[in-house]
Design a protein around this motif. Structure first.
Motif, PDB file in Angstrom:
ATOM      1  N   ASP A 326       0.877  -1.247   0.200  1.00 34.41           N
ATOM      2  CA  ASP A 326      -0.459   0.410  -0.314  1.00 34.41           C
ATOM      3  C   ASP A 326       0.921   0.648   0.268  1.00 34.41           C
ATOM      4  OD1 ASP A 326      -2.231  -1.296   0.135  1.00 34.41           O
ATOM      5  OD2 ASP A 326      -2.321  -1.363   1.987  1.00 34.41           O
ATOM      6  N   ARG A 329      -2.713   6.139  -1.676  1.00 35.96           N
ATOM      7  CA  ARG A 329      -3.930   5.588  -2.214  1.00 35.96           C
ATOM      8  C   ARG A 329      -3.958   4.642  -3.274  1.00 35.96           C
ATOM      9  NH1 ARG A 329      -8.925  10.082  -1.681  1.00 35.96           N
ATOM     10  NH2 ARG A 329      -7.819  10.989   0.399  1.00 35.96           N
ATOM     11  N   ASN A 373      -5.108  -1.459  -7.547  1.00 35.42           N
ATOM     12  CA  ASN A 373      -7.073  -1.271  -7.475  1.00 35.42           C
ATOM     13  C   ASN A 373      -7.817  -1.901  -7.897  1.00 35.42           C
ATOM     14  OD1 ASN A 373      -5.706   0.289  -5.118  1.00 35.42           O
ATOM     15  ND2 ASN A 373      -5.824   2.483  -6.941  1.00 35.42           N
TER      16      ASN A 373
END
Length: 419
Positions: A326, A329, A373
């Protein structure tokens, strides 16, 4: 079911705890001891570079189990005492405090230790990040500082750079690669990561090796020196140049050591001796290669196989490697063994939208999947990596092909994170 009367697990972090829990879950009722060099009860490492470092979690939240759950494990926990030597024939471990612990079977789960710069010892403000204490010391230093230089362009370095920017620091990320994680993920994804960091204010000083540090007369770090002569000013420095397996204490034991404890396909190093987690190098039958993985998923999955084999099974460990990271974002999830030499195709989404799935092929064969993502879609494409492959080398070749993945590696070879 095996008739083991006692099992000693050397290492009380994720891999060691997972082994103990798997043994109990699978019906083992004998004596069980966990020996750990840290005084803390078992905790999770991935949050150290993010939530704990950033201050959104207090240390207690990183614990893997509650005190009640540890009590229910019915195991003897010997914490704050490191293993010093192993006698293989008697399966006896001697500790730095002078204890002598013996068992029918020993599981080695001592993990890895950070690489250091040659001149960093004794310079204040220079940190590594491997343990909970490391994270808390770095967090305290960052709160009183303005400028951080991260030495290392692998996963750990990139994560800490992102966390520190979120804390408001001026951050420079330095390393020899042309973009963060370039060796692991190839130029397309690495360049996109570089853009992400730059957009958030991280200054990238990549493509040049770090040669040393500068310090004030009082011993406090003042900068990071690059190979081209430039000095990057710093109040704090994080050295994130990868890790090496913690095997020094095993020298002279007779076990085969080669960038880890060398094991067969069942994760067995010797009769009654197994290895699990970051320290284990085992023969992956599907890949036909000697493999060592430093990531959180591997610690749990390998522990289950080791527990099965301790209890009389003959299970080979043949995972599809997986890690995640991570940063800001972006959540990247990586399956298999991608790398800079693979051909990359975007099979879903768009890179420009920062939401996509990349498929990596080598020699026409699918070898890796990356989801940016897009976790569900990446898992769907992961199936392409699970097809059986022919055996290419025996488990105990004198010089086996080695496919090495290092948690925080900043070197130009296949590498992954401790995730």
């Amino acid at each position: 079911m095996s008739t083991l009367a006692g099992v000693l697990v050397v290492g009380a972090s994720a891999a060691g705890l997972a082994t103990a829990e798997a043994l109990r879950r699978k019906g083992y009722g004998g004596e069980l001891t966990l020996l750990g060099d840290e005084a803390h009860p078992p905790y999770d490492r991935p949050p150290l570079s993010k939530q704990v470092l950033g201050g959104t979690w207090e240390p207690e939240r990183s614990r893997l189990r509650t005190p009640e759950a540890l009590d229910a494990l019915d195991a003897r926990l010997v914490l704050g005492d490191a293993a010093a030597a192993l006698d293989v024939p008697t399966r006896t471990v001697r500790t730095t405090a002078g204890l002598s612990l013996s068992a029918d079977a020993v599981v080695l789960a001592t993990g890895a230790r950070p690489r250091l710069l040659p001149d960093q010892a004794g310079i204040r403000g220079v940190h590594v990040l491997r343990t909970l204490d490391d994270a808390l010391a770095l967090r305290a230093d960052l709160r009183d500082s303005a400028r951080l230089v991260v030495v290392g362009d692998g996963v750990l370095g990139a994560e800490v750079a992102a966390t520190a920017r979120g804390m408001g620091l001026d951050v420079v990320l330095a390393g020899p690669q042309q973009a963060p994680l370039a060796a692991q993920l190839g130029p397309l994804v690495a360049d996109t990561l570089a853009e992400l960091h730059a957009e958030h204010g991280v200054r990238l000083r990549l493509g040049t090796a770090v040669t040393g540090l500068t310090a004030a007369p009082d011993g406090r770090v003042t900068g990071v020196r690059l190979a081209d002569g430039e000095v990057l000013p710093a109040d704090v420095v994080l050295v994130a140049l990868g890790a090496v397996p913690a095997t020094d204490w095993l020298r002279g034991s007779g076990l085969r050591l080669a960038d880890g404890v060398v094991c067969d396909a069942h994760c067995r190093a010797e009769a009654g001796i197994y290895a699990v987690g970051d320290v284990a190098r085992w023969h992956h039958e599907r890949l036909g290669a000697s493999l060592r993985l430093e990531n959180r998923t591997n610690a749990a999955e390998q522990a289950g196989v080791v527990a099965d084999n301790l209890l009389g099974g003959r299970c080979s460990y043949v995972p599809v490697p997986y890690f995640w990271t991570d940063q800001f974002r972006a959540r990247l999830q990586i399956h298999g063994l991608p790398g800079a030499d693979a051909e990359v195709t975007i099979v879903e989404g768009e890179v420009a939208a920062r939401r996509f799935v990349a498929l990596y092929r080598r020699g026409g064969e699918a070898v890796g999947v990356l989801g940016w993502n897009m976790p569900k879609q990446a898992r769907a494409h992961r199936r392409q990596l699970a097809e059986p492959r022919p055996e290419r080398s025996p488990a105990n070749d004198a010089a086996p092909q080695q496919v090495t993945q290092h948690v925080t590696a900043a070197r130009a070879r296949t590498a992954t994170a401790d995730r």
